[in-house]
Design a protein around this motif. Sequence first.
Motif, PDB file in Angstrom:
ATOM      1  N   VAL A 140       0.843  -1.203   0.000  1.00  0.00           N
ATOM      2  CA  VAL A 140       0.000   0.000   0.000  1.00  0.00           C
ATOM      3  C   VAL A 140       0.875   1.248   0.000  1.00  0.00           C
ATOM      4  CG1 VAL A 140      -0.324   0.390   2.499  1.00  0.00           C
ATOM      5  CG2 VAL A 140      -2.165   0.929   0.916  1.00  0.00           C
ATOM      6  N   VAL A 141       2.066   1.165   0.606  1.00  0.00           N
ATOM      7  CA  VAL A 141       3.017   2.282   0.558  1.00  0.00           C
ATOM      8  C   VAL A 141       3.418   2.547  -0.890  1.00  0.00           C
ATOM      9  CG1 VAL A 141       5.375   2.970   1.111  1.00  0.00           C
ATOM     10  CG2 VAL A 141       3.914   2.022   2.894  1.00  0.00           C
ATOM     11  N   ASP A 145       2.426   6.105  -3.449  1.00  0.00           N
ATOM     12  CA  ASP A 145       3.428   7.031  -3.974  1.00  0.00           C
ATOM     13  C   ASP A 145       3.786   8.131  -2.986  1.00  0.00           C
ATOM     14  OD1 ASP A 145       4.869   6.856  -6.202  1.00  0.00           O
ATOM     15  OD2 ASP A 145       3.638   8.158  -7.436  1.00  0.00           O
ATOM     16  N   ARG A 146       3.941   7.790  -1.722  1.00  0.00           N
ATOM     17  CA  ARG A 146       4.249   8.770  -0.686  1.00  0.00           C
ATOM     18  C   ARG A 146       5.607   8.499  -0.054  1.00  0.00           C
ATOM     19  NH1 ARG A 146      -1.313   9.400   2.892  1.00  0.00           N
ATOM     20  NH2 ARG A 146      -2.693  10.036   1.223  1.00  0.00           N
ATOM     21  N   PRO A 147       6.181   9.508   0.605  1.00  0.00           N
ATOM     22  CA  PRO A 147       7.414   9.254   1.363  1.00  0.00           C
ATOM     23  C   PRO A 147       7.137   8.194   2.425  1.00  0.00           C
ATOM     24  CG  PRO A 147       6.951  11.609   1.206  1.00  0.00           C
ATOM     25  CD  PRO A 147       5.738  10.902   0.704  1.00  0.00           C
ATOM     26  N   ASP A 148       8.036   7.257   2.614  1.00  0.00           N
ATOM     27  CA  ASP A 148       7.756   6.189   3.567  1.00  0.00           C
ATOM     28  C   ASP A 148       8.965   5.919   4.460  1.00  0.00           C
ATOM     29  OD1 ASP A 148       8.438   5.019   0.749  1.00  0.00           O
ATOM     30  OD2 ASP A 148       9.140   3.504   2.143  1.00  0.00           O
ATOM     31  N   ALA A 191       3.545  11.410   4.806  1.00  0.00           N
ATOM     32  CA  ALA A 191       4.406  10.230   4.937  1.00  0.00           C
ATOM     33  C   ALA A 191       3.593   9.022   5.398  1.00  0.00           C
ATOM     34  CB  ALA A 191       5.529  10.503   5.944  1.00  0.00           C
ATOM     35  N   VAL A 192       4.034   7.846   4.976  1.00  0.00           N
ATOM     36  CA  VAL A 192       3.476   6.587   5.481  1.00  0.00           C
ATOM     37  C   VAL A 192       4.559   5.945   6.340  1.00  0.00           C
ATOM     38  CG1 VAL A 192       2.489   4.347   4.903  1.00  0.00           C
ATOM     39  CG2 VAL A 192       2.055   6.314   3.419  1.00  0.00           C
ATOM     40  N   ILE A 193       4.245   5.721   7.610  1.00  0.00           N
ATOM     41  CA  ILE A 193       5.220   5.219   8.570  1.00  0.00           C
ATOM     42  C   ILE A 193       4.833   3.803   8.980  1.00  0.00           C
ATOM     43  CG2 ILE A 193       6.289   5.575  10.827  1.00  0.00           C
ATOM     44  CD1 ILE A 193       5.666   8.562  10.498  1.00  0.00           C
ATOM     45  N   LEU A 194       5.683   2.828   8.636  1.00  0.00           N
ATOM     46  CA  LEU A 194       5.420   1.424   8.934  1.00  0.00           C
ATOM     47  C   LEU A 194       6.038   1.047  10.278  1.00  0.00           C
ATOM     48  CD1 LEU A 194       4.373  -1.361   8.205  1.00  0.00           C
ATOM     49  CD2 LEU A 194       6.395  -1.702   6.781  1.00  0.00           C
ATOM     50  N   LEU A 195       5.192   0.619  11.208  1.00  0.00           N
ATOM     51  CA  LEU A 195       5.617   0.179  12.534  1.00  0.00           C
ATOM     52  C   LEU A 195       5.490  -1.340  12.584  1.00  0.00           C
ATOM     53  CD1 LEU A 195       3.641   2.851  14.614  1.00  0.00           C
ATOM     54  CD2 LEU A 195       6.027   2.992  13.826  1.00  0.00           C
ATOM     55  N   ASP A 196       6.547  -2.033  12.187  1.00  0.00           N
ATOM     56  CA  ASP A 196       6.508  -3.493  12.082  1.00  0.00           C
ATOM     57  C   ASP A 196       6.662  -4.141  13.458  1.00  0.00           C
ATOM     58  OD1 ASP A 196       6.147  -5.742  10.583  1.00  0.00           O
ATOM     59  OD2 ASP A 196       8.167  -5.808   9.752  1.00  0.00           O
ATOM     60  N   GLU A 197       5.982  -5.287  13.656  1.00  0.00           N
ATOM     61  CA  GLU A 197       6.082  -6.076  14.886  1.00  0.00           C
ATOM     62  C   GLU A 197       5.722  -5.246  16.130  1.00  0.00           C
ATOM     63  OE1 GLU A 197       6.491  -9.186  14.816  1.00  0.00           O
ATOM     64  OE2 GLU A 197       7.665  -9.752  13.056  1.00  0.00           O
ATOM     65  N   LEU A 198       4.641  -4.466  16.037  1.00  0.00           N
ATOM     66  CA  LEU A 198       4.245  -3.625  17.160  1.00  0.00           C
ATOM     67  C   LEU A 198       3.906  -4.449  18.399  1.00  0.00           C
ATOM     68  CD1 LEU A 198       3.642  -0.747  18.143  1.00  0.00           C
ATOM     69  CD2 LEU A 198       1.296  -1.031  17.316  1.00  0.00           C
ATOM     70  N   SER A 199       3.379  -5.654  18.199  1.00  0.00           N
ATOM     71  CA  SER A 199       3.000  -6.488  19.343  1.00  0.00           C
ATOM     72  C   SER A 199       4.209  -7.028  20.100  1.00  0.00           C
ATOM     73  CB  SER A 199       2.121  -7.660  18.870  1.00  0.00           C
ATOM     74  OG  SER A 199       2.748  -8.373  17.812  1.00  0.00           O
ATOM     75  N   ARG A 200       5.391  -6.937  19.502  1.00  0.00           N
ATOM     76  CA  ARG A 200       6.615  -7.371  20.175  1.00  0.00           C
ATOM     77  C   ARG A 200       7.382  -6.193  20.791  1.00  0.00           C
ATOM     78  NH1 ARG A 200       8.306 -12.576  18.872  1.00  0.00           N
ATOM     79  NH2 ARG A 200       7.024 -13.614  17.292  1.00  0.00           N
ATOM     80  N   THR A 238       0.279   8.855   7.790  1.00  0.00           N
ATOM     81  CA  THR A 238      -0.438   7.599   8.048  1.00  0.00           C
ATOM     82  C   THR A 238       0.503   6.614   8.724  1.00  0.00           C
ATOM     83  OG1 THR A 238      -1.892   7.882   6.125  1.00  0.00           O
ATOM     84  CG2 THR A 238      -1.619   5.649   6.969  1.00  0.00           C
ATOM     85  N   PHE A 239       0.018   5.969   9.773  1.00  0.00           N
ATOM     86  CA  PHE A 239       0.789   4.940  10.459  1.00  0.00           C
ATOM     87  C   PHE A 239       0.210   3.569  10.115  1.00  0.00           C
ATOM     88  CE2 PHE A 239       1.317   8.769  12.974  1.00  0.00           C
ATOM     89  CZ  PHE A 239       2.676   8.772  13.256  1.00  0.00           C
ATOM     90  N   VAL A 240       1.075   2.660   9.697  1.00  0.00           N
ATOM     91  CA  VAL A 240       0.658   1.291   9.392  1.00  0.00           C
ATOM     92  C   VAL A 240       1.467   0.350  10.284  1.00  0.00           C
ATOM     93  CG1 VAL A 240       0.365  -0.468   7.618  1.00  0.00           C
ATOM     94  CG2 VAL A 240       0.222   1.957   7.000  1.00  0.00           C
ATOM     95  N   ALA A 241       0.775  -0.383  11.155  1.00  0.00           N
ATOM     96  CA  ALA A 241       1.446  -1.296  12.083  1.00  0.00           C
ATOM     97  C   ALA A 241       1.114  -2.735  11.726  1.00  0.00           C
ATOM     98  CB  ALA A 241       1.012  -1.003  13.519  1.00  0.00           C
ATOM     99  N   THR A 242       2.016  -3.657  12.061  1.00  0.00           N
ATOM    100  CA  THR A 242       1.726  -5.089  11.943  1.00  0.00           C
ATOM    101  C   THR A 242       1.822  -5.711  13.321  1.00  0.00           C
ATOM    102  OG1 THR A 242       4.030  -5.786  11.566  1.00  0.00           O
ATOM    103  CG2 THR A 242       2.757  -5.112   9.634  1.00  0.00           C
ATOM    104  N   ALA A 243       0.971  -6.715  13.567  1.00  0.00           N
ATOM    105  CA  ALA A 243       0.940  -7.327  14.896  1.00  0.00           C
ATOM    106  C   ALA A 243       0.488  -8.772  14.802  1.00  0.00           C
ATOM    107  CB  ALA A 243       0.002  -6.551  15.821  1.00  0.00           C
TER     108      ALA A 243
END
Length: 390
Positions: A140-141, A145-148, A191-200, A238-243
């Motif tokens: 989706v990032v 077409d946004r800064p990520d 900006a789109v900010i990906l916060l991976d493994e938020l549950s950890r 936009t913040f996109v997290a995975t968990a």
Amino acid sequence: MTKQNQTPTDVVRCEWSGNRANAWDTDGVKRTSEITVGARQKAADGGYMLGRFQMKNGKFHWKRWDGEITPNTQDSSTVDVPTDHAEVLNFIHSSYGLKPKALMMSELKWKYLVRSAVRGKNIMMTGPAGCGKTMAAKSVVNSLDRPDYYFNLGATQDPRSTLIGNTHFDTKKGTYFSQSLFVEAIQTPNAVILLDELSRAHPDAWNILMTVLDYGQRYLRLDEQSGSDTIKVADGVTFVATANIGNEYTSTRVMDKALMDRFTIVEMDVLSESDEIELLNYMFPNVDSSVLTSVAKIANLTRVESKSETARITSGISTRTTVELCGLLYDGFSLEEASEVSIYPQYDSTGGVDSERTFVKQIVQKFCDDGTSDNLFNEEEMAEADEDSY
């Protein structure tokens, strides 16, 4: 070594966007997902282009290209975010064509994901390990077409340093504050900010993010003291997290309900057998289709078994594992050899013949060509597994 054609089929220029090196071809089309991270970063730092060359086996390979190309007049670095409601509707409901073929996601969920991102929502991707959460977030990032910016919070030992910054002392400068990349990211419009493994992540990271993610506050406080400086989150971020959420994920923490409420949840589904077959055939067109079908069936049988009331294994084989296994098949390993190194180590061998590993080995051997094992499932059980996969 396989000889390559001298003329590339496509040429891209790599440039930094946030902390990610993106690739754009001469038509202004983003090709980031097709090229390895290392190749893009080296090209962006070195200021050279990458060419896409076809090899004799039909596969493509990206490498440095110093030849001439037709100049591209389109500015690929601009961020075009639709604002008019009619434009937004059109973008959302025509966005399914932007989804990569290797991402198996329903049209409804993809549109919901894109809509949430366009509207600046905080998005949390949930689902079993290896089901494609991070891939969907990165896709989706690319589509927007946004800064990520990418932050793996599961690997962060010092949340304050990662999310805020550090105070340093220099004999000449004295004490000074060095802000983190995250501070730069939240100040970047759209900006789109990906916060991976938020549950950890460490609970301290959750506490720091509370005001950042709150739609009514949207700021980051640099210090806990009253009156300390605050950084406002820029418009359109936009913040996109995975968990991973569930009792089977022992290294994760139970996430605070207040933090969860700050996200729009997008749940990734486990692939059905037919979807898994389609994905593997798309990714590995040079591997025998019947063997790829066997891999998908093995994975499906383990998933069905792990969910049954009398389950003999605690978890099914993930799509990440089936893709890794098929990569070994492509490199000349047999199904039995690939399973030995990629599947079996995931299952406990305690209990001997009654162990989870033995059970999974029996499933795999049913699909091997040597015919040395007895059938583990009869036709009725196989049919039941097929029904449960849809």
